[in-house]
Enzyme design. Structure first.
Site, short mmCIF file in Angstrom:
data_model
loop_
_atom_site.label_atom_id
_atom_site.label_comp_id
_atom_site.label_asym_id
_atom_site.label_seq_id
_atom_site.Cartn_x
_atom_site.Cartn_y
_atom_site.Cartn_z
N ASP A 160 -6.56 -21.98 -20.28
CA ASP A 160 -7.27 -22.64 -19.18
C ASP A 160 -6.70 -22.25 -17.81
O ASP A 160 -6.78 -23.02 -16.85
CB ASP A 160 -7.25 -24.16 -19.35
CG ASP A 160 -5.84 -24.72 -19.37
OD1 ASP A 160 -4.88 -23.91 -19.44
OD2 ASP A 160 -5.69 -25.95 -19.32
N HIS A 170 -0.68 7.23 -13.81
CA HIS A 170 -0.94 5.80 -13.67
C HIS A 170 0.11 4.96 -14.41
O HIS A 170 -0.21 3.96 -15.05
CB HIS A 170 -2.35 5.45 -14.18
CG HIS A 170 -3.44 5.98 -13.30
ND1 HIS A 170 -4.76 6.05 -13.68
CD2 HIS A 170 -3.40 6.46 -12.03
CE1 HIS A 170 -5.48 6.55 -12.70
NE2 HIS A 170 -4.68 6.81 -11.68
N ASP A 193 4.00 4.46 -5.82
CA ASP A 193 2.62 4.41 -5.32
C ASP A 193 2.28 2.93 -5.21
O ASP A 193 2.08 2.25 -6.23
CB ASP A 193 1.70 5.13 -6.30
CG ASP A 193 0.28 5.27 -5.77
OD1 ASP A 193 -0.13 4.49 -4.90
OD2 ASP A 193 -0.45 6.17 -6.27
N ASP A 253 -2.71 2.18 0.81
CA ASP A 253 -2.42 2.95 -0.40
C ASP A 253 -1.45 4.07 -0.01
O ASP A 253 -1.86 5.06 0.59
CB ASP A 253 -3.73 3.51 -0.95
CG ASP A 253 -3.56 4.22 -2.29
OD1 ASP A 253 -2.43 4.29 -2.80
OD2 ASP A 253 -4.58 4.71 -2.82
N HIS A 273 -5.39 16.13 -10.29
CA HIS A 273 -6.28 15.14 -9.67
C HIS A 273 -6.78 15.64 -8.31
O HIS A 273 -6.35 16.68 -7.81
CB HIS A 273 -5.59 13.78 -9.53
CG HIS A 273 -4.34 13.79 -8.70
ND1 HIS A 273 -4.36 13.80 -7.32
CD2 HIS A 273 -3.03 13.76 -9.05
CE1 HIS A 273 -3.11 13.77 -6.86
NE2 HIS A 273 -2.28 13.76 -7.89
N HIS A 332 -9.36 9.93 -1.69
CA HIS A 332 -10.51 9.07 -1.99
C HIS A 332 -10.78 8.20 -0.79
O HIS A 332 -9.93 8.01 0.09
CB HIS A 332 -10.25 8.21 -3.24
CG HIS A 332 -8.97 7.42 -3.19
ND1 HIS A 332 -8.85 6.24 -2.47
CD2 HIS A 332 -7.75 7.63 -3.75
CE1 HIS A 332 -7.61 5.77 -2.61
NE2 HIS A 332 -6.93 6.60 -3.37
N HIS A 366 -10.27 2.47 -4.16
CA HIS A 366 -11.20 3.59 -4.25
C HIS A 366 -12.53 3.07 -3.72
O HIS A 366 -13.33 2.51 -4.46
CB HIS A 366 -11.31 4.09 -5.69
CG HIS A 366 -10.10 4.84 -6.14
ND1 HIS A 366 -10.15 6.07 -6.74
CD2 HIS A 366 -8.78 4.53 -6.07
CE1 HIS A 366 -8.93 6.50 -7.02
NE2 HIS A 366 -8.07 5.56 -6.62
N GLU A 393 -3.45 12.90 -0.65
CA GLU A 393 -2.38 12.69 -1.62
C GLU A 393 -2.20 13.83 -2.62
O GLU A 393 -2.46 13.68 -3.81
CB GLU A 393 -2.61 11.38 -2.38
CG GLU A 393 -4.03 11.23 -2.96
CD GLU A 393 -4.16 9.96 -3.77
OE1 GLU A 393 -3.34 9.72 -4.67
OE2 GLU A 393 -5.12 9.21 -3.52
N TYR A 412 3.38 17.75 -10.70
CA TYR A 412 3.89 16.99 -11.84
C TYR A 412 4.36 18.00 -12.90
O TYR A 412 3.54 18.61 -13.59
CB TYR A 412 2.80 16.07 -12.40
CG TYR A 412 2.13 15.27 -11.31
CD1 TYR A 412 2.71 14.10 -10.81
CD2 TYR A 412 0.95 15.72 -10.73
CE1 TYR A 412 2.11 13.39 -9.79
CE2 TYR A 412 0.34 15.01 -9.71
CZ TYR A 412 0.92 13.84 -9.23
OH TYR A 412 0.33 13.15 -8.21
N ARG A 449 4.49 13.00 -5.48
CA ARG A 449 3.22 12.78 -4.79
C ARG A 449 3.54 12.22 -3.41
O ARG A 449 4.43 11.37 -3.26
CB ARG A 449 2.31 11.82 -5.57
CG ARG A 449 0.94 11.63 -4.95
CD ARG A 449 -0.07 11.00 -5.90
NE ARG A 449 0.28 9.69 -6.38
CZ ARG A 449 0.68 9.42 -7.62
NH1 ARG A 449 0.82 10.40 -8.50
NH2 ARG A 449 0.95 8.18 -7.99
N GLU A 483 1.41 10.48 -0.31
CA GLU A 483 0.08 9.94 0.00
C GLU A 483 0.11 9.13 1.29
O GLU A 483 0.96 8.25 1.47
CB GLU A 483 -0.41 9.04 -1.14
CG GLU A 483 -1.75 8.39 -0.89
CD GLU A 483 -2.18 7.49 -2.04
OE1 GLU A 483 -3.38 7.20 -2.14
OE2 GLU A 483 -1.30 7.08 -2.84
#
Length: 439
Positions: A39, A240, A257, A268, A347, A351, A358, A381, A385, A402, A404
């Site tokens: 609940d 991710h 990130d 972001d 990638h 975006h 996004h 970004e 890798y 990365r 970004e």
């Protein structure tokens, strides 16, 4: 932003949507509350399209808009008992006055009123396919109107997705939106600085995540904009990664990130830095390639350039860097043509950014990449890798990088609104060195 500024902003957006519809009726529901377990519920987050048009943040609400510009809100009624448990509700009357709707009704009246409003309308605009229950509800409305055919009442002949119209509106941010996004960017940048200062060997990824979340909330951001990625060592090569439960080791990199959400608007940012505060030669070599790729991409973020140009510029730099590092063999044009670079960079380079991380908006129209316009906001970004493998030089294994930033397209270039988050090698090392306790 003052209440009056927000009010005029939402009125103008509803006016623009009505004009874009040209004819018919739009029905835009907000998001439902979601049960987390038993609940208890997840913290409530409104639907972005609904909020963009209304500024109304309560659940169980629907906007109905006619092509003539009449706006009607359906929302929860005041309820003293529920307000003791769950907090304040505006109720229809107060909501109508506070948010400048022409009419407001209890949410229980929605079906009856919408059936009346759909009579002799040529089109129904709503989020087609977004939710099966709403699809079924829309069909019930249409069938209820069709049942009145013998009385000379016509039902809409067209059903269209209202999101396509709102998406196009949301692509270019107004001054109030940009002010919120700059604030969200500053808060997130401060959180990344704090994370760098708190990082050292022996700590855990979740400890650094806690530093980020603390800085977000203490500066007024209501939520993280998405689950933070705090990825040390080999975890930095998982795009991710969100477990954030591994120890931080000397000699490894930490990729973070993370962004915050402020009054619905997202930031972001990604930064990558050494756990011990000093880049190794190999780490710096790889980092410099990603930094150069981002600079090349940024140079292409300007009005009139196609959406894909920043990505293409970044890929070219990254592919040459992979050749220079010995990760790939052959010539640059061959690597680009065969897309061999995708083994280490898989990638896109950015975006749209706004109410959603996004954000809404097409990247192509009629098969062509969309041209950039002033007021559009996006991320830049690039990454690299390098997973461990037999054909990867040992010194480069498990390096994930990365970088970004969030940018706004201006009249002749772009504004980097996340520039307060350090990303130069010397700047990062100095910040981390100064944060270490002195012997």
């Amino acid at each position: 932003m003052t209440p009056n500024e927000g009010l005029s902003q939402h009125l103008e957006r509803r006016r623009r949507l009505a004009h874009a519809m040209a004819e018919g009726l739009a029905v835009v529901p907000t998001a439902p509350e979601r049960v987390r377990n038993r609940d208890t519920h997840f913290p409530y987050r409104f639907d972005s399209h609904f909020y963009y048009l209304t500024g109304f943040a309560e659940p169980d609400a629907v906007l109905v808009l006619t092509a003539q510009g009449k706006s009607i809100l359906f929302c929860r009624e005041r309820n003293e008992e529920r307000e003791i448990w769950d907090g304040f509700r505006h109720g229809p009357q107060a909501a109508r006055e506070r948010f400048a709707f022409d009419e407001a009704w209890p949410i229980a009246a929605l079906d009856e009123k919408v059936v009346e409003l759909l009579e002799n309308q040529p089109a129904l605009h709503y989020p087609v396919g977004a939710d099966a229950e709403w699809d079924a509800r829309a069909m019930r409305w249409l069938n209820a109107v069709r049942a009145k055919g013998r009385a000379g009442i016509a039902a809409p002949e067209r059903v269209q997705d209202v999101r396509a119209l709102v998406d196009s509106m949301r692509l270019v941010k107004d001054a109030q939106e940009l002010a919120l996004m700059r604030r969200a960017a500053r808060i997130a940048a401060a959180a990344h600085r704090r994370a760098m200062q708190a990082t050292r060997p022996g700590r855990n990824e979740y400890e650094i995540e806690a530093e980020l979340l603390y800085e977000f909330r203490r500066n007024g951001a209501q939520f993280p904009a998405y689950s933070p990625i705090v990825a040390g060592g080999a975890n930095s090569c998982v795009l991710h990664y969100v477990f954030n439960d591994a120890p931080l080791r000397d000699g490894e990199l930490l990729l973070i990130d993370a962004g915050c959400e402020l009054d619905g608007y997202a930031s972001d940012i990604t930064r990558t830095f050494p756990v011990n505060g000093r880049f190794s030669a190999a780490q710096r070599e790889a980092y410099d390639i990603v930094a150069a790729a981002q600079a090349a991409a940024m140079d292409k973020v300007r009005p009139g350039n196609a959406w894909n140009e920043p990505h293409e510029a970044a890929v070219r730099v990254l592919a040459q860097g992979m050749l220079d590092l010995g990760l790939l063999k052959g010539g640059l044009e061959e690597v680009l043509e065969k897309q061999a670079y995708k083994r280490f960079y898989m990638h896109r380079t950015g975006h749209w950014l706004g109410l959603d991380v996004h954000d809404a908006g097409e990247y192509k129209r009629a098969g062509q990449w969309r041209p950039l316009e002033p007021g559009m906001t996006l991320t830049v970004e690039p990454g690299l890798y390098i997973r461990a493998a037999d054909d990867v030089p040992e010194r480069l294994r498990n390096i994930g990088i990365r970088i970004e930033d969030d940018v706004v397209v201006t009249s002749n270039a772009c504004e980097v609104i996340t520039a307060e988050a350090p990303k130069g090698v010397a700047e990062i090392e100095a910040l981390m060195r100064d944060a270490r306790p002195r012997d």
